[in-house]
Enzyme design. Structure first.
Site, short mmCIF file in Angstrom:
data_model
loop_
_atom_site.label_atom_id
_atom_site.label_comp_id
_atom_site.label_asym_id
_atom_site.label_seq_id
_atom_site.Cartn_x
_atom_site.Cartn_y
_atom_site.Cartn_z
CG ASP A 94 -23.10 -40.75 -4.62
OD1 ASP A 94 -22.47 -41.81 -4.90
OD2 ASP A 94 -22.66 -39.50 -5.87
CG HIS A 109 -14.29 -35.37 1.01
ND1 HIS A 109 -13.92 -35.28 -0.24
CD2 HIS A 109 -13.08 -35.47 1.76
CE1 HIS A 109 -12.94 -34.86 -0.44
NE2 HIS A 109 -12.61 -35.61 0.65
CB SER A 177 -9.70 -33.09 -10.90
OG SER A 177 -9.67 -32.68 -9.91
#
Ligand SMILES: [Zn+2]
Length: 232
Positions: A94, A109, A177
């Site tokens: 985003d 990404h 993570s």
């Protein structure tokens, strides 16, 4: 904090989740009820391009409808005020960092609001649909795909990221993570460059052991508090 001039910040799904954007969940391999290999791999795109274009058309709509949250706003404030080097490396597709006002942002990404032409390699800001095979504004071929790094593809601008990590005095990981390479290796790179390392995350991660300090809680609370400390 004393002695800190160069900062690298890695942001992940946790910071966008508080703006209502859901991403791929490693625990069940699903992204918005699709198997990740169907919607986020070159093989999936070759097998069913229409499904994949529909999927990213929907992601694009969701991104446009979402709003930055206080964590994005705080990072934008830090970016604006910080006189040393600063790089926000995001795993998110985003544009919420940019819409909050941040400028030094690197999308490792790819981006939901970008289309990549497989015929001429041009990239175009894209806010509409790719489903009907619109012509590339540069070369006219109907060869546009989502400008997203899929599984099995190389993340973007890794040289720049590693160069920034080599100069970093502080590495901060927010809402990720730490379980997926190459991002999981960033903290190790930063440590070998003698940077201090800080993790801000909702829960303890697989990578937590690598960090000098871990703070647990929602990004929208932890990030503004940390930025306040940095700017004093
Ligand atoms: Zn083209």
């Amino acid at each position: 904090m004393d002695g800190i001039r160069n900062i690298v910040i890695l942001t992940g799904a946790g910071i966008s989740a508080e703006s209502g954007l859901r991403t791929f969940r490693a625990d069940d391999g699903l992204w918005e009820d699709h198997r990740v290999e169907d919607v986020a791999s070159p093989q999936g795109f070759r097998r069913d391009p229409e499904l994949v274009q529909r999927f990213y058309d929907a992601r694009r709509e969701n991104v446009i409808a979402a709003q930055p949250n206080p964590a994005h706003a705080a990072l934008a404030r830090l970016d604006e005020a910080w006189e040393g080097e600063l790089l926000i490396v995001t795993q998110n597709i985003d544009d919420l960092h940019e819409r909050a006002g941040a400028r030094r942002v690197l999308h490792m990404h790819g981006e939901a609001l970008s289309a990549w032409c497989l015929a001429c390699d041009a990239r175009h800001r894209w806010t509409g649909t790719l489903l009907e095979g619109p012509p590339c504004p540069a070369c006219g071929e109907a060869a546009l795909r989502p400008d997203i790094v899929w599984f099995g593809e190389m993340p973007y601008r890794m040289d720049e990221i590693f160069a920034a990590l080599a100069r970093a005095d502080l590495f901060v990981s927010i809402g990720t993570s730490g379980a997926v390479y190459p991002a999981a290796g960033f903290v190790q790179q930063a440590k070998s460059a003698r940077a201090r390392t800080l993790e801000l995350n909702l829960e303890r991660s697989q990578g937590s052991a690598w960090f000098d300090e871990t703070r647990l809680g929602p990004a929208s609370e932890l990030v503004p508090a940390w930025v306040e400390e940095m700017l004093g």
